[in-house]
Design an enzyme around this catalytic site. Sequence first.
Site, PDB file in Angstrom:
ATOM      1  N   ASP A  99      26.031  68.604 -18.454  1.00 41.62           N
ATOM      2  CA  ASP A  99      25.457  69.619 -18.047  1.00 41.62           C
ATOM      3  C   ASP A  99      24.096  69.180 -17.475  1.00 41.62           C
ATOM      4  OD1 ASP A  99      27.790  70.869 -18.726  1.00 41.62           O
ATOM      5  OD2 ASP A  99      26.946  72.687 -19.950  1.00 41.62           O
ATOM      6  N   GLU A 112      28.172  74.467 -32.358  1.00 42.23           N
ATOM      7  CA  GLU A 112      28.510  73.741 -30.989  1.00 42.23           C
ATOM      8  C   GLU A 112      27.637  72.489 -30.999  1.00 42.23           C
ATOM      9  OE1 GLU A 112      27.712  74.864 -26.143  1.00 42.23           O
ATOM     10  OE2 GLU A 112      26.980  76.114 -27.832  1.00 42.23           O
TER      11      GLU A 112
END
Length: 892
Positions: A628, A862
């Site tokens: 990302d 996460e």
Amino acid sequence: MARQRRNVNTTGESTNSTHSNNTTNKATKSDVSNPQTPTNNKSNKNAAKHKKGDTHSTHSSGGNSGSSSSTISSSAAGANKPKAVHKKRNSFSLWPKLMLDKWKTLIGCVCLAVASYFCYLGYLETRVNTPFDNEKMVTRSGLDDPERYWGSYRPLTYFGMKTRDPHSLVMGLMWYSPMNLGYGGRGLRHWCEIDDNLGTYGWTQHDGRTFGVQEIQDAPFELKTSFIKFSEGRKLGGDWTARISVRNITSDSYYITADHTISLIWYVALDERTNGHIQYVSHEKSPEAGIFGETIGLGEFKVLFQPIKGKILHKSYLSTIAPSLSNLKDTVFSHFRIFSDKLGNRFIGLPGEMISQNGVQAASPNFIAIHITAEADFTIDIVYQSTSAFSNENVSKPPTGREFTNALQEKLSEFDHRFEDTFHLRAKGYSVNEIKFAKYAVSNLVGGIGYFYGASRVKSVYTKKPVPYWKAPLYTSVPSRSFFPRGFLWDEGFQALIISSWDLDIALDIMCHWFDLLNIEGWIPREQILGVEALAKVPEEFVVQHNTNANPPTFFLTLDKILTHHKKELSVKGRLNVLDRLYPRLQTWFAWYNNTQRGDALGTYYWRGRNASSETELNPKTLTSGLDDFPRASHPTNYERHVDLRCWIALAARVMCDLSDLLGKDSIKYYETATFLADNKLLNKQHLSPFTDTYADFGLHTDSVALKRPQVTKHNLKKYQQQQLEKVRVTLKQPEQQFVDTTYGYVNLFPFLLQILDHDSEHLGKLLKNLRDPNMLWTNYGLRSLAKKSPLYMKRNTEHDAPYWRGPIWININYLAIRALHHYGTIEGPYSALARTIYIELRDNVVGNIYREYKRTGYLWEQYDDSTGQGKGCYPFTGWTSLVVLIMSEQY
């Protein structure tokens, strides 16, 4: 010319046909081959002069003076002048006719070319949603695999059941505490939501096939959901029993004085594609009261409810038409009513039959919900039984009560033995609580496997608008039940590493479903949003998938592990045949990466999909890399070189070579590609920065960028008055073509992570030292994603986007690092001892921190904070974070 010969013969003159044919053919050849040569122009001028000066002269044929005119006498010409004039006109009509024919031919060719071009464009438009033309991978699904027909295949719900059928009915659980029910359905639990702020939830034991046990803490209650499937002697996927138990677990004085009632709602729903019907049947004194129905896939069935423990205070139901599976919670909430019993106690309930519209009886219901309000502690068994599936009269009903309890204990015992045989954690000295944590990680991953059906929305450069992909099923695990309850391509490769250790056939089945989504180009959409429920959880900006965009091909990691650790298992149950059928799709997939993502120089690659025109991003994201917002070249161009993608292609080529050898295929081209990309000299030439001696990307880059608020001008004054202008990127120094070497993080490790570096390379030694440096990537909790000295460390990418891969610790990359350290530590060389030392430290740090955070919060996360080790991002994230179990068991 045939037409001229016919005109001459009508006059009755004698002709020499042979001579005429020869001269005519000669003239024709001359005219067609070069109709506007200087010689022909001169001949035409002389003929014109001759005609003007002598009215008795003969006529030129086709503009060639004196050739065919000798065959016609002057007296004959004079005696029949009108015909001569006619012949004159005909003789001079050849040139316009030829030109007209040529123009017609040219126009025809142009039209054909234009038509062909547009047909080709039309063909290119269809390629993006045309399936790969080969044998389908999924050959056993639905009732062909009865043991896995029913399952907890709705990971976005706290507890839901459905079949592996594209048109399955669905069942599920909702609940609420009457004292916590609020406006708009707040407090009504259904889908896994972070905003519900539950203490913890997740499957503590789940084998992926026959049973599962889940614990949910929603203060002041603990709910335990479990199920067992029974398929022996039964058809149509068998039967099952689910149990829901609720108990009060808090000692908080607030909850002690509060009402201890809880409301449970169990529903059955058909979507718009399910061909069947359902009906609520109520008989107050009959144990057979429940939901009855029939569908094509299930035949006739019934769902019955048997209270086991506790006191029921109120029962009600709703039978109605829900607009969509994504609106079930809203449908229930909108029908809540207040009821009073004989003692004046008031209860929230459901109104019963509500399928009339404007006084007109509507179609049969597609949604039935059973509402039970009870005092905790409370237990109820829910029985699904196929009434069309009896193979003989001796088949008993699914067990409930004590029989179910005993059956569940047997399943738990089998699970515990199998878990130890698979991961050997007790033998490695882990404590009971650490093993319980590991079971949660594996079970919540396997229990989070979903079955989806639908069509993605995709786009190519040849389509003006997004177009639908073909409808297909997808059997896949999900990264997060709360935030990402759908399939992600690069996540699935990591997740399949754990699943393949637990159940190789499930891992292969997942791969088969993914590769049935391969199109004719060799592309697989990187994010799968299939069905109305999955679509309801995704922002619109992420729905459309572009066929230029890749994702790391992590399924090659899965294949590498299967070929290395499960080679013996491939020879049984037809598993080798699965890989043989998968092979042509893998070839096409590899070729797509190798062709569409290549760079300007041989051996270089770069991720497509970066937005070069972005004005609000400090560093344009590279979503396709999976990393990302990890900093790349500041100004995206088509001349970038991304070191991580090069290493992914090198790994893929090596695995394709190994698989080809196993299957007896020609492996030479993959061997050559793998050898070429693994050449450390070429790698150093293309990716090793001479200034920092580190591996890096290359591109148009400057570190001198900042986010600043635009100045107010006449042009943006109106916008500024309406809303504050968003910060935009300002380039303070012009970018240059250079190595992106001031940034150091996960991307720079990839030659090491994917084991491309030679074990005796001096650059491996430097990389290991950087790895262990606390000022670079080392922390007591794992490797941070971006070094503290990097210019964009923990910098926001926009004023709205917090740093994501710019410092936090990610477990998938830490797994690759631990795996690589184990690899280099087992190969004797100048750096093997250092690799072994770092391996032990890093492994202990990662496992210890994840376990501590699980004990503190009840979840796997996460990502983890690089300063405190605390969990960050979404939760529960038992996708690749569950790789911690492979790290504990040292299975790489």
